[in-house]
Design a protein around this motif. Structure first.
Motif, PDB file in Angstrom:
ATOM      1  N   LYS A 180     -13.252   4.465  13.425  1.00 56.37           N
ATOM      2  CA  LYS A 180     -13.758   5.777  13.036  1.00 56.37           C
ATOM      3  C   LYS A 180     -12.602   6.720  12.681  1.00 56.37           C
ATOM      4  N   VAL A 181     -11.536   6.714  13.487  1.00 57.15           N
ATOM      5  CA  VAL A 181     -10.362   7.548  13.180  1.00 57.15           C
ATOM      6  C   VAL A 181      -9.775   7.147  11.828  1.00 57.15           C
ATOM      7  N   ALA A 182      -9.661   5.827  11.601  1.00 52.02           N
ATOM      8  CA  ALA A 182      -9.078   5.348  10.345  1.00 52.02           C
ATOM      9  C   ALA A 182      -9.878   5.827   9.141  1.00 52.02           C
ATOM     10  N   HIS A 183     -11.195   5.794   9.251  1.00 55.91           N
ATOM     11  CA  HIS A 183     -12.037   6.221   8.135  1.00 55.91           C
ATOM     12  C   HIS A 183     -11.998   7.742   7.955  1.00 55.91           C
ATOM     13  N   ARG A 184     -12.006   8.480   9.062  1.00 57.80           N
ATOM     14  CA  ARG A 184     -11.978   9.943   8.945  1.00 57.80           C
ATOM     15  C   ARG A 184     -10.666  10.440   8.345  1.00 57.80           C
ATOM     16  N   GLN A 185      -9.594   9.698   8.565  1.00 61.62           N
ATOM     17  CA  GLN A 185      -8.310  10.079   7.982  1.00 61.62           C
ATOM     18  C   GLN A 185      -8.112   9.475   6.587  1.00 61.62           C
ATOM     19  N   GLU A 186      -9.186   8.879   6.054  1.00 56.06           N
ATOM     20  CA  GLU A 186      -9.198   8.342   4.689  1.00 56.06           C
ATOM     21  C   GLU A 186      -8.050   7.356   4.467  1.00 56.06           C
ATOM     22  N   CYS A 187      -7.914   6.440   5.411  1.00 52.78           N
ATOM     23  CA  CYS A 187      -6.825   5.469   5.362  1.00 52.78           C
ATOM     24  C   CYS A 187      -7.260   4.182   4.663  1.00 52.78           C
ATOM     25  N   TYR A 247       0.815  -1.220   0.000  1.00 53.54           N
ATOM     26  CA  TYR A 247       0.000   0.000   0.000  1.00 53.54           C
ATOM     27  C   TYR A 247       0.849   1.271   0.000  1.00 53.54           C
ATOM     28  N   CYS A 248       2.093   1.170   0.490  1.00 51.38           N
ATOM     29  CA  CYS A 248       2.926   2.361   0.641  1.00 51.38           C
ATOM     30  C   CYS A 248       3.952   2.544  -0.480  1.00 51.38           C
ATOM     31  N   LYS A 249       3.913   1.661  -1.481  1.00 47.44           N
ATOM     32  CA  LYS A 249       4.952   1.757  -2.517  1.00 47.44           C
ATOM     33  C   LYS A 249       4.672   2.862  -3.535  1.00 47.44           C
ATOM     34  N   SER A 250       3.464   3.402  -3.552  1.00 48.35           N
ATOM     35  CA  SER A 250       3.142   4.482  -4.490  1.00 48.35           C
ATOM     36  C   SER A 250       3.970   5.727  -4.181  1.00 48.35           C
ATOM     37  N   LYS A 251       4.347   6.429  -5.196  1.00 48.73           N
ATOM     38  CA  LYS A 251       5.097   7.671  -5.030  1.00 48.73           C
ATOM     39  C   LYS A 251       4.195   8.844  -4.654  1.00 48.73           C
ATOM     40  N   HIS A 252       2.897   8.597  -4.659  1.00 50.00           N
ATOM     41  CA  HIS A 252       1.946   9.629  -4.257  1.00 50.00           C
ATOM     42  C   HIS A 252       1.740   9.559  -2.743  1.00 50.00           C
ATOM     43  N   HIS A 253       0.863  10.404  -2.222  1.00 45.97           N
ATOM     44  CA  HIS A 253       0.599  10.422  -0.781  1.00 45.97           C
ATOM     45  C   HIS A 253      -0.185   9.166  -0.385  1.00 45.97           C
ATOM     46  N   ASN A 254       0.270   8.479   0.653  1.00 46.73           N
ATOM     47  CA  ASN A 254      -0.355   7.243   1.123  1.00 46.73           C
ATOM     48  C   ASN A 254      -0.769   7.370   2.584  1.00 46.73           C
ATOM     49  N   ARG A 255      -1.909   6.768   2.906  1.00 47.05           N
ATOM     50  CA  ARG A 255      -2.346   6.720   4.313  1.00 47.05           C
ATOM     51  C   ARG A 255      -2.809   5.302   4.627  1.00 47.05           C
ATOM     52  N   VAL A 256      -2.198   4.721   5.645  1.00 49.16           N
ATOM     53  CA  VAL A 256      -2.516   3.353   6.050  1.00 49.16           C
ATOM     54  C   VAL A 256      -2.811   3.353   7.540  1.00 49.16           C
ATOM     55  N   ALA A 257      -3.819   2.587   7.934  1.00 47.21           N
ATOM     56  CA  ALA A 257      -4.135   2.442   9.362  1.00 47.21           C
ATOM     57  C   ALA A 257      -4.009   0.981   9.757  1.00 47.21           C
ATOM     58  N   LEU A 258      -3.165   0.678  10.729  1.00 45.73           N
ATOM     59  CA  LEU A 258      -3.122  -0.626  11.375  1.00 45.73           C
ATOM     60  C   LEU A 258      -4.143  -0.579  12.504  1.00 45.73           C
ATOM     61  N   GLN A 259      -5.265  -1.231  12.308  1.00 45.75           N
ATOM     62  CA  GLN A 259      -6.391  -1.059  13.210  1.00 45.75           C
ATOM     63  C   GLN A 259      -6.732  -2.390  13.881  1.00 45.75           C
ATOM     64  N   GLY A 260      -6.917  -2.348  15.212  1.00 39.27           N
ATOM     65  CA  GLY A 260      -7.263  -3.565  15.935  1.00 39.27           C
ATOM     66  C   GLY A 260      -7.259  -3.325  17.425  1.00 39.27           C
ATOM     67  N   ASP A 307       1.255   6.943  16.336  1.00 41.68           N
ATOM     68  CA  ASP A 307       0.985   5.754  17.144  1.00 41.68           C
ATOM     69  C   ASP A 307      -0.122   6.016  18.165  1.00 41.68           C
ATOM     70  N   ASN A 308      -0.988   5.020  18.363  1.00 43.74           N
ATOM     71  CA  ASN A 308      -2.081   5.103  19.353  1.00 43.74           C
ATOM     72  C   ASN A 308      -3.016   6.274  19.069  1.00 43.74           C
ATOM     73  N   ALA A 309      -3.421   6.413  17.823  1.00 48.93           N
ATOM     74  CA  ALA A 309      -4.366   7.479  17.439  1.00 48.93           C
ATOM     75  C   ALA A 309      -5.783   7.000  17.732  1.00 48.93           C
ATOM     76  N   ASP A 310      -6.123   6.963  19.004  1.00 46.12           N
ATOM     77  CA  ASP A 310      -7.367   6.321  19.443  1.00 46.12           C
ATOM     78  C   ASP A 310      -8.480   7.298  19.818  1.00 46.12           C
ATOM     79  N   ASN A 311      -8.133   8.532  20.082  1.00 45.63           N
ATOM     80  CA  ASN A 311      -9.115   9.488  20.594  1.00 45.63           C
ATOM     81  C   ASN A 311      -9.856  10.129  19.431  1.00 45.63           C
ATOM     82  N   ASP A 312     -11.125   9.786  19.267  1.00 46.05           N
ATOM     83  CA  ASP A 312     -11.915  10.320  18.149  1.00 46.05           C
ATOM     84  C   ASP A 312     -11.905  11.841  18.115  1.00 46.05           C
TER      85      ASP A 312
END
Length: 691
Positions: free
Chosen positions: A166-173, A36-49, A131-136
């Motif tokens: 919710k954080v992952a979706h709002r940050q368009e990850c 997901y991060c190999k693109s030369k454009h802007h990338n956003r990934v969320a490890l969620q769990g 890291d730990n972006a948990d607070n909506d």
């Protein structure tokens, strides 16, 4: 203040942790991140769990692998609150030579300048971990405290680790779910952490909840959590629980309730109709369950048009550790009350098997928790009745015994509720074939009810009726008839001739009379029971169908086959409509109809019916079940009989044909002889001789 583990000026490396040498597995997830991060454009990934599932360690391992594969700048920030994030962001600003703010008033502009550096041409290729972006609240929208500082632009990669979907979706990850480790990976990781694990005996490896709690509470030195956070997985969960309690108390209460059900396959109505404050409102419920889903504390799934929820094992254990003893008792009782109130209570609901069966695991869990509340005994009785209905007599007896013991202890041996449990247990023991114990319990229930309630009380008469049925099973028909008639007269007097209990007594007496060979009396009683039940309960009620069964049987015993066939057919059609074509009760009725067809020598219809019954019972009961084997034997005997009948019919036909041919031959021979005789008579007349 963050420290650097690399001193080179470029590429920048600002990561607070050294590499975790015990890191194991998760190769698939790391490869996904790379993809997901190999693109030369802007990338956003969320490890969620879930908290403690290894999101931070995966992100850390990914960064260390990246250093071998590329020369991009790498930065790490803590996203658990704006204060910590700002501290980390300032460190990054200093490292990349952004002019610092001269006054507190210019602080925000300084932070925005760092964001602009990430987005500008001087930054090059970079990775930023939050890291730990948990607070909506910190990521609510683009003007939220942390969200407004997250770089965007046309390049770079932002990796979030978060419990909040919710954080992952709002940050368009692009969301990568971090779930449980595979079995082999988990064992390998555990062995690395506890190097003497392999030397332990199997018995020593078995862990109870207390041992698990100790392990969950352990602080591992190579899992460097923030300095103001409690170490260990439990500490991580506790912080999450407290955060949810502050943000949405309704969701926190719902989570506490769920922790005392079975953690799997929780029906949505068990939660949406639980009666907790505010939860009955659909919007409030959706918000509360959404909060728990967003933090990955629960997961959901749909099956057959219904929604179910599941609680992670670690979340359940952590919640039970988190609560005080007083809260534990409160939520145990609350969970018991919810399941008791919603557990299906009658045969109409039980026939829709999925409804009751989905509640059973949760009922078993809540009644297993220690409680002296009578609610527990009530639920065990409901469960006992349900298990009895579906034919699980052993489980039913266990439930009713437990209910009886609880009521004897709390209410005393002669309390009406205690005697109800005694009566129910007597019925179950009879179903299990333990007739001696059943008679003892039946007489105890009867004597107790006569003493406490009086001889004509409906509950007393129910005990009379039950004892009559048991005596019939034991072959003591004289005693059974006396009891049956006492019950019927009592019901007619107290409840009236058309009350369901009265009609049940009529039905039972009809069965006894049939057993005694008094078919005329039995038919009269059977017709009365059927007509009364159709009138009071409706023609499709299970008790009405039972009366149709009984009348069909007594008509068959009297040789009234045509009317009996109509009754069996009616019972079959009603049960197929109510239960579907592949239900045991349907096959039982069809088996009776097949037997009647055989008596009528309707062999083809009988064979077709037996074949369907054998196939059905093979599926529902198993090929080796006694009932299935009996049906197969019946079918085999029928096929032999049918074959013999066909052969006999063929032989009879051949005899007739031969007989006809013989008759024709004889007739032709007589005609020939008559003609010859005439001819010879003529000849003799001429010569004077007689034939």
């Amino acid at each position: 203040m963050l420290s650097e583990s690399k001193e080179t000026s470029r590429p920048y490396w600002i990561v607070p942790y050294s590499r975790n040498r015990a890191f194991t597995g998760r190769n698939g997830i790391i490869e996904w991140v790379k993809g997901y991060c190999k693109s030369k454009h802007h990338n956003r990934v969320a490890l969620q769990g879930l908290g403690g599932s290894g999101k931070t360690q995966i992100a850390l391992e990914y960064l260390y692998q990246c250093t071998w594969e590329s020369s991009c700048d790498v930065f790490w920030t803590h996203g658990s609150g704006i204060v910590k994030f700002s501290q980390d962001f300032r460190t990054i600003g200093q490292r990349v030579h952004i002019p610092q703010a001269s006054t507190q008033k210019d602080e925000e502009q300084f932070l925005l300048s760092i964001k602009a550096w990430f987005e500008g041409p001087d930054s090059g290729d970079w990775i930023l971990v939050i890291d730990n972006a948990d607070n909506d609240h910190d990521f609510l929208n683009n003007n939220s405290p942390i969200a407004k500082l997250v770089p965007q632009g046309s390049k770079g990669t932002v990796i979030f680790t978060t419990r909040s979907l919710k954080v992952a979706h709002r940050q368009e990850c692009t969301v990568i779910e971090v779930g449980e480790m595979a079995g082999e990976e988990a064992r390998e990781l555990f062995s690395k952490r506890f190097r003497n694990w392999d030397s332990l005996e199997d018995e020593e490896r078995m862990e109870n909840d207390q041992a698990r709690t100790t392990l969950l509470s352990k602080e591992f030195s190579n899992i460097r959590l923030e300095t103001d956070m409690t170490g260990g997985i439990l500490g991580t969960f506790f912080i999450t629980f407290e955060r949810i309690t502050k943000q949405m108390p309704t969701a926190a209460r719902l989570l506490r309730l769920i922790a005392f059900f079975d953690r799997q396959n929780i029906p949505e109505e068990l939660l949406s109709q639980c009666g907790l404050e505010g939860i009955d409102d659909p919007i409030t419920f959706c918000e509360a369950i959404g909060k728990l889903l967003g933090f990955s504390l629960v997961t959901d799934a749909s099956r057959e048009g219904k929604r179910f929820y599941e609680l992670h094992r670690l979340v359940q254990l952590s919640m039970r550790v988190y609560l005080s003893p007083e809260e534990l008792d409160h939520w145990k009782v609350t969970a018991l009350g919810v399941v008791s109130r919603l557990f299906p209570r009658d045969e109409i609901e039980w026939r829709c098997g999925g409804i009751a069966s989905s509640y059973v695991p949760h009922a078993l869990v809540v009644v297993a928790q220690e409680s002296t509340d009578s609610i527990g005994e009530d639920l065990m009785l409901f469960m006992g009745r349900y298990f009895f209905y579906i034919g699980f007599y052993g489980q039913a007896a266990t439930m009713v015994r437990r209910a009886l013991e609880g009521r004897e202890k709390v209410l005393g041996p002669d309390h009406p509720d205690t005697l109800t449990s005694v009566n129910n247990l007597a019925s179950l023991l009879r179903a299990l074939g333990r007739h001696g114990e059943s008679e003892t319990m039946s007489r105890r229930a009867l004597e107790g009810r006569e003493k406490v309630l009086g001889p004509d009380h409906p509950d007393t008469l129910t005990s009379v009726n039950n004892l009559a049925s048991l005596l019939q099973t034991l072959g003591r028909h004289g005693e059974s008839e006396t009891m049956s008639r006492r019950a019927l007269e009592g019901y007619e007097k107290v409840l009236g001739p058309d009350h369901p209990n009265t009609l049940t007594s009529v039905n039972n007496l009809a069965l006894l009379l049939q057993t005694l060979g008094r078919h005329g009396e039995s038919e009269t009683m059977s017709r009365r029971a059927l007509e009364g039940r159709e009138k009071v309960l409706g023609p499709d009620h299970p008790n009405a169908v039972s009366s149709v069964h009984n009348l069909a049987a007594v008509l068959e015993d009297q040789g009234k086959y045509d009317e009996s066939e109509k009754m069996w057919g009616r019972a079959l059609q009603t049960r197929e409509k109510a239960l579907g074509q592949e239900h045991d009760e349907v096959y039982k009725t069809l088996k009776h109809l097949a037997g009647l067809y055989e008596k009528q020598r309707k062999y083809s219809q009988a064979e077709e019916a037996y074949e369907r019954v054998c196939t059905g019972f093979s599926k529902t009961l198993g090929k080796q079940h006694p009932t299935t084997l009996e049906c197969i034997r019946k079918l085999t005997e029928l096929q032999v009989t049918k074959s013999a009948a066909v052969r006999t019919s063929a032989i009879d036909t051949e005899v007739v044909i031969n007989d006809v041919n013989n008759r024709r031959s004889l007739r032709d021979r007589l005609r020939e002889l008559t003609w010859l005789r005439g001819r010879r008579g003529l000849a003799g007349g001429k010569s004077g001789k007689r034939l």
